[in-house]
Design an enzyme around this catalytic site. Structure first.
Site, PDB file in Angstrom:
ATOM      1  N   GLU A   1       0.788  -1.236   0.000  1.00  0.00           N
ATOM      2  CA  GLU A   1       0.000   0.000   0.000  1.00  0.00           C
ATOM      3  C   GLU A   1       0.821   1.288   0.000  1.00  0.00           C
ATOM      4  O   GLU A   1       0.785   2.061   0.964  1.00  0.00           O
ATOM      5  CB  GLU A   1      -0.981   0.002   1.173  1.00  0.00           C
ATOM      6  CG  GLU A   1      -1.904  -1.209   1.206  1.00  0.00           C
ATOM      7  CD  GLU A   1      -3.044  -1.073   2.222  1.00  0.00           C
ATOM      8  OE1 GLU A   1      -2.986  -0.162   3.069  1.00  0.00           O
ATOM      9  OE2 GLU A   1      -3.981  -1.880   2.165  1.00  0.00           O
TER      10      GLU A   1
ATOM     11  N   GLU B   1      -5.329  -8.788   0.582  1.00  0.00           N
ATOM     12  CA  GLU B   1      -6.074  -8.495   1.808  1.00  0.00           C
ATOM     13  C   GLU B   1      -7.527  -8.215   1.459  1.00  0.00           C
ATOM     14  O   GLU B   1      -7.818  -7.491   0.502  1.00  0.00           O
ATOM     15  CB  GLU B   1      -5.553  -7.237   2.527  1.00  0.00           C
ATOM     16  CG  GLU B   1      -4.231  -7.387   3.199  1.00  0.00           C
ATOM     17  CD  GLU B   1      -3.775  -6.097   3.892  1.00  0.00           C
ATOM     18  OE1 GLU B   1      -4.630  -5.282   4.279  1.00  0.00           O
ATOM     19  OE2 GLU B   1      -2.557  -5.918   4.018  1.00  0.00           O
TER      20      GLU B   1
HETATM   21  C1  FCB Z   1      -4.650  -2.275   5.319  1.00  0.00           C
HETATM   22  C2  FCB Z   1      -3.309  -2.666   5.898  1.00  0.00           C
HETATM   23  C3  FCB Z   1      -3.372  -3.705   6.967  1.00  0.00           C
HETATM   24  C4  FCB Z   1      -4.582  -3.532   7.858  1.00  0.00           C
HETATM   25  C5  FCB Z   1      -5.824  -3.380   7.033  1.00  0.00           C
HETATM   26  C6  FCB Z   1      -7.104  -3.250   7.837  1.00  0.00           C
HETATM   27  O1  FCB Z   1      -4.588  -0.967   4.873  1.00  0.00           O
HETATM   28  O2  FCB Z   1      -2.452  -3.115   4.885  1.00  0.00           O
HETATM   29  O3  FCB Z   1      -2.161  -3.677   7.668  1.00  0.00           O
HETATM   30  O4  FCB Z   1      -4.381  -2.495   8.710  1.00  0.00           O
HETATM   31  O5  FCB Z   1      -5.720  -2.272   6.198  1.00  0.00           O
END
Ligand code: FCB
Length: 453
Positions: free
Chosen positions: A164, A354
């Site tokens: 990110e 994620e």
């Molecule tokens: C993302 C992050 C991760 C976690 C999630 C909820 O932005 O990569 O570390 O905090 O959000």
């Protein structure tokens, strides 16, 4: 019946600072998040990563739990200050040993490791030199990456350079909600460029010293930006939001150019002197896959005021249900995003690195956690993945965020994202209903080679 392909990768994800703890053990150096947690008012309750889930000591139990969940793969990150605690750049053997032990334990259980090099815990000594705003960081990052490729390349085949870059550059250097807490838009843009440059340099390095059978990618946080209404002005605002969050990062990597509309908008902030000749060529070295972290969407309308005045845009609520983070639940946004990325970036292989949700869990009298809202969130998003795959998207795997409840950055331990509950007093782990559902769904997929959702 809707099915996931046989080789679809089912995973779970975490990050070093959020779970490891052992902050002062075995030679680990200070990270910018250690410093930020100790800056009054920055992190909820003054929470720190000192102990977190104590995963540094409990990793064997945690790998067993991953095994019990039936996952094929585990995405974790490497703590840079554990490996290079000081400026001398001598690798800390004890830090290396931890990751070797973790990886070997995963492999013994048949779980494929996927390692993220940078998931936000920059060594403080590097921040003292300007952190991501100083171009010299690219060389330091390469050294870190080279050490890890040499030490773990024979056992870890899947690598992610950055997690990110938008969050690191904008929240870290632009609005200051994350460490190191700077508030300067020019710094946001120079940091974003240096992060992307370090990605490109590291991909080249990987081709030289990384495993020949390895794959390397980058993880971007992405959200579909929809206009809040049908006016042309809202459509333009949504386009700018998309540029801010998505295209500013994906276009250089996959197209070798920053988007022109954003160069125009940002020319009020900077003269782009941090972009040197040849940089875009380096940044756009062929990357094996794109990781995306997907949580929510943005509804956008025009505005010349407030935090996003530089985009001439602001986000508004659509009134749809939200998670405990106040993020709108919008699986259709994931389908739309995947199809669009497939079309815009030449069918690039994609992993969802994620996806998941925070809700206020309660433990019932039997010690069980019936997190039906989280289960439904995951199920709906997997359904959204299937729809995209039916349209031809080259989606290779899905990693739920998160394996464990953990330190949620500026929110401290207040927000629980885990499919496994962590009692921070006792460090007891309890799989929630969502974890048991995920385990069974993976099992059905493997035995029948088909999943109906
Ligand atoms: C993302 C992050 C991760 C976690 C999630 C909820 O932005 O990569 O570390 O905090 O959000």
């Amino acid at each position: 019946m809707r099915t996931f392909p046989k080789d679809f990768v089912w995973g779970a994800a975490t990050a070093a600072f959020q779970i490891e703890g052992a902050a002062k053990e075995d030679g680990r150096g200070e990270s910018i998040w250690d410093r930020f947690c100790r800056t009054p008012g920055k992190v909820a309750n003054g929470d720190t990563g000192d102990v977190a889930c104590n995963h540094y000591h409990l990793y064997q139990e945690d790998v067993q739990l991953l095994k019990d969940l039936n996952v094929d793969s585990y995405r974790f990150s490497i703590s840079w200050p554990r490996i290079f605690p000081t400026e001398t750049m001598t690798p800390n053997q004890q830090g290396l040993n931890f990751y070797k032990k973790l990886v070997n334990t995963l492999l013994e259980q048949g779980i494929t490791p996927m390692a993220t090099l940078y998931h936000w815990d920059l060594p403080q000594w590097l921040q003292d030199k300007g952190g991501w705003t100083n171009r010299e960081i690219v060389q330091y990052f390469k050294q870190f990456a080279e050490t890890m490729f040499r030490e773990l390349g024979d056992t870890v085949k899947y690598w992610i350079t950055h997690n990110e870059p938008w969050v690191v550059s904008y929240l870290g250097y632009g609005n200051g909600v994350h460490a190191p807490g700077h508030q300067d838009l020019q710094s946001f843009l120079s940091a974003s460029h240096h992060i992307l440059l370090s990605h490109g340099e590291t991909v080249s390095l990987f081709r030289e010293v990384g495993p020949t059978d390895g794959k390397i990618g980058i993880t971007l946080n992405m959200a579909t930006a929809y206009p809040a209404d049908e006016t042309a002005a809202s459509m333009i605002a949504a386009q700018s939001w998309d540029g801010f969050l998505n295209r500013w990062f994906a276009d250089p990597v996959f197209k070798g150019a920053y988007p022109n509309d954003m160069l125009d908008l940002y020319s009020d902030i900077t003269n782009f002197s941090f972009i040197h000749d040849g940089d875009l060529k380096i940044i756009s070295q062929p990357t094996d896959f794109l990781g995306i972290n997907y949580y929510s969407i943005a509804y956008v309308k025009p505005s010349t005021e407030g935090e996003f005045h530089f985009l001439k845009a602001e986000t508004v609520s659509s009134g749809k249900p939200v998670t405990a983070m106040d993020w709108e639940i919008h699986p259709q946004g994931l389908t739309d995003l995947l199809i669009r990325l497939h079309n815009d970036y030449n069918g690039i292989p994609i992993y969802i690195t994620e996806n998941g949700a925070a809700f206020d869990d309660t433990v019932d009298e039997n010690g069980e956690i019936h997190d039906d809202l989280r289960l439904s969130y995951i199920e709906q998003h997997l359904e959204a993945c299937l729809v995209a795959m039916e349209s031809g998207v080259n989606l290779r795997g899905y990693y739920v965020w998160s394996f464990l409840d953990n330190f949620e950055w500026a929110f401290g331990y207040d927000k629980r994202f885990g499919v496994v509950y962590v009692d921070y007093e006792t460090q007891k782990r309890t799989p929630k209903k969502s974890a048991l559902w995920y385990r069974d769904m993976i099992n059905t997929n493997k035995t029948k080679n088909s999943v109906s959702l």
